[in-house]
Scaffold this motif. Structure first.
Motif, short mmCIF file in Angstrom:
data_model
loop_
_atom_site.label_atom_id
_atom_site.label_comp_id
_atom_site.label_asym_id
_atom_site.label_seq_id
_atom_site.Cartn_x
_atom_site.Cartn_y
_atom_site.Cartn_z
N UNK A 79 9.40 19.61 35.00
CA UNK A 79 9.54 21.06 35.00
C UNK A 79 9.62 21.55 33.56
N UNK A 80 9.28 22.82 33.32
CA UNK A 80 9.63 23.38 32.02
C UNK A 80 11.14 23.45 31.89
N UNK A 81 11.65 23.45 30.68
CA UNK A 81 13.08 23.63 30.50
C UNK A 81 13.51 24.98 31.05
N UNK A 82 14.67 24.99 31.72
CA UNK A 82 15.18 26.24 32.26
C UNK A 82 15.63 27.16 31.11
N UNK A 83 15.58 28.45 31.38
CA UNK A 83 15.96 29.47 30.38
C UNK A 83 17.09 30.30 30.99
N UNK A 84 18.26 30.25 30.40
CA UNK A 84 19.42 30.96 30.94
C UNK A 84 19.80 32.07 29.96
N UNK A 85 19.50 33.29 30.35
CA UNK A 85 19.69 34.43 29.47
C UNK A 85 21.02 35.13 29.69
N UNK A 86 21.96 34.50 30.39
CA UNK A 86 23.26 35.13 30.64
C UNK A 86 24.35 34.08 30.53
N UNK A 87 24.78 33.82 29.29
CA UNK A 87 25.79 32.80 29.02
C UNK A 87 26.83 33.39 28.08
N UNK A 88 28.11 33.22 28.45
CA UNK A 88 29.22 33.61 27.59
C UNK A 88 29.75 32.36 26.89
N UNK A 89 29.40 32.19 25.62
CA UNK A 89 29.86 31.03 24.87
C UNK A 89 31.26 31.27 24.30
N UNK A 90 31.61 32.53 24.02
CA UNK A 90 32.97 32.91 23.61
C UNK A 90 33.38 32.38 22.24
N UNK A 91 32.41 32.05 21.42
CA UNK A 91 32.66 31.41 20.13
C UNK A 91 31.96 32.24 19.06
N UNK A 92 32.69 32.59 17.96
CA UNK A 92 34.06 32.23 17.61
C UNK A 92 35.10 33.13 18.28
N UNK A 93 36.34 32.79 18.11
CA UNK A 93 37.44 33.65 18.53
C UNK A 93 38.12 33.20 19.80
N UNK A 94 37.33 32.76 20.79
CA UNK A 94 37.91 32.25 22.03
C UNK A 94 37.27 30.91 22.37
N UNK A 95 37.14 30.07 21.35
CA UNK A 95 36.45 28.80 21.55
C UNK A 95 37.24 27.84 22.43
#
Length: 466
Positions: A79-95
């Motif tokens: 498959x092609x690599x999936x593309x996730x356009x809705x991610x909360x990484x929270x970094x920096x500050x709430x890592x």
């Protein structure tokens, strides 16, 4: 080495994508698969890679020479690599909630090769160019997949939108009610209209958390351990009212808008009508809305709390119909993790718990598990989770197995099964609504620009809007 008959056949023929064997020369990598998903559907074939880019795609018998050849095994699909356009990484500050290293390892383990990070809940939020540079510095050298960034639209930062756009963000997120963190306040209607007019002037995209504050303000507040009480506190009408407002303002301003994490199937008719009327609107939903139902969420199970909430089984089937009809364009995770303490697992109080589901690593098998039961195939899942998210965000070299695209792949075993163990997931905290859930489909390996992602040494890139 190629057999002479094969070499003569390839040399005599110009591929439909404009390459000859002489033009191609030796490749860095060739992947051969009895099953792979391209924009044309599922087919046997090869993919040739040079310099991190797909150089050619064709029938197995016509594969060129390569320094490395990878033969997919029985039961594996490329498959092609999936593309996730809705991610909360929270970094920096709430890592302590997540972080670039852990989030991108989890993404790669789930077959995701590109994520776009939300402008909150990091500190500072990404609402101007200096804050964007802080976030890029935090991510630099730590990402195992490619990472882009959304900007934020908050009261008072209209003048910062164009500079953020020019600095490479993929669009702008706004809320129409309290976001959950005080440093990212919502837009009032007049502010939203002003920002949409600004974005329309340079082709920017507004992505909207569409729940109406007034409707929720008049609903009974969430408290206690009962999920039905939480569900009543975030009624479907809140989504409908907010989406209607966004569509009207998009009509009025001509701006492009995107509805985030659609949970209520009741909004689909107005979205379909708006699109027929020429409103530039796209729509996403999430694996948890397509998987879980309100009826199965027990007392105190705050790992299922998200906003807008998971609704009933009939609503879930309505969302699947929205995908089938094309009203919903894409499926992305809305990965919104936090520490176990913030989920209030000890008390199970839905009113106090953080609202967000950790699902980045398991989104592909979760959607595939449900999709196959409803007669959909892997090309459908690829369209929803790779091709459409890439197109919606303007990631032109992502989401497809085709010449000229980045050589991003997911090797997937669709007929294998596993049970989710939250403690074994790669994200930072071992909390997930999917814990204990049996799922179909195992990600065997993930490749980023022709290199297998192992999680040992990061080689992802920070992306800018083209």
């Amino acid at each position: 080495m190629l057999a002479s008959v094969e070499r003569e056949a390839i040399t005599a023929r110009v591929f439909s994508y404009g390459f000859t064997l002489a033009t191609l020369g030796a490749m860095d990598l060739v992947l051969r698969a009895e099953r792979m998903v391209t924009p044309g559907g599922e087919t046997p074939g090869y993919v040739a890679v040079r310099g991190g880019t797909i150089a050619a795609v064709g029938p197995l018998a016509e594969a060129p020479a390569a320094e490395r050849v990878v033969e997919l095994g029985p039961g594996e699909v490329l498959l092609p690599g999936m593309v996730d356009t809705h991610v909360h990484v929270n970094d920096p500050g709430r890592s302590e909630w997540e972080g670039f290293a852990t989030a991108t390892r989890a993404a790669a383990a789930g077959g995701v090769t590109t994520i776009v990070d939300m402008p909150l809940n990091s500190l500072p939020p990404t609402v101007d160019v200096p804050s964007l540079e802080v976030k890029r510095k935090a991510a630099d050298g730590r990402v195992h997949v490619d990472v882009g960034f959304w900007g934020g639209a908050v009261p008072g930062n209209t003048a910062a939108l164009r500079p953020l756009h020019d600095a490479g963000v993929f669009g702008f997120k706004c809320f129409l009610l309290h976001s959950g963190v005080d440093e990212f306040p919502p837009l009032e209607t007049a502010e939203l209209e002003r920002d949409l007019r600004t974005l329309a002037g340079f082709g920017g995209l507004m992505i909207v958390h569409a729940e109406d504050a007034d409707t929720i303000g008049h609903a009974p507040p969430a408290r206690g351990t009962g999920y039905p009480g939480f569900l009543r506190s975030r009624p479907a009408e809140a989504e409908h009212v907010a989406i209607a407002r966004v569509l009207e303002l998009a009509r009025r301003t001509g701006a492009r808008v995107h509805i985030l994490h659609l949970a209520s199937a009741g909004a689909l008719p107005m979205l379909a009508d708006a699109r027929r009327d020429g409103v530039a609107v796209t729509v996403e939903t999430c694996p948890h809305y397509l998987t879980f139902t309100a009826e199965e969420i027990g007392a105190g199970a705050t790992q299922f709390k998200c906003c807008p909430p998971i609704r009933d089984a009939a609503n879930r089937e309505g969302l699947w119909r929205g995908l089938a009809d094309g009203v919903i364009d894409c499926v992305v995770s809305d990965h919104s993790p936090c520490t176990p303490e913030l989920k209030r697992l000890g008390t199970g109080d839905f009113g106090e718990a953080w609202g967000g589901i950790s699902g980045l690593q398991v989104g592909l098998p979760a959607v595939w598990t449900q999709a196959r039961q409803r007669g959909f195939g892997l090309p459908d899942v690829v369209r929803w989770m790779a091709q459409a998210p890439a197109a919606q965000a303007g990631l032109r070299t992502k989401g497809r197995i085709a010449p000229g695209q980045d050589a991003d792949f997911c090797v997937f075993a669709p007929d294998e099964a596993f049970v989710v163990d939250a403690a074994a997931l790669r994200h930072r905290n071992p909390v997930s609504a999917y814990h204990g859930r049996p799922l179909a489909g195992v990600v065997r390996s993930t490749w980023l620009r022709g290199r297998e992602v192992t999680g040992d040494r990061p080689h992802g890139r920070l992306l800018r809007r083209e």
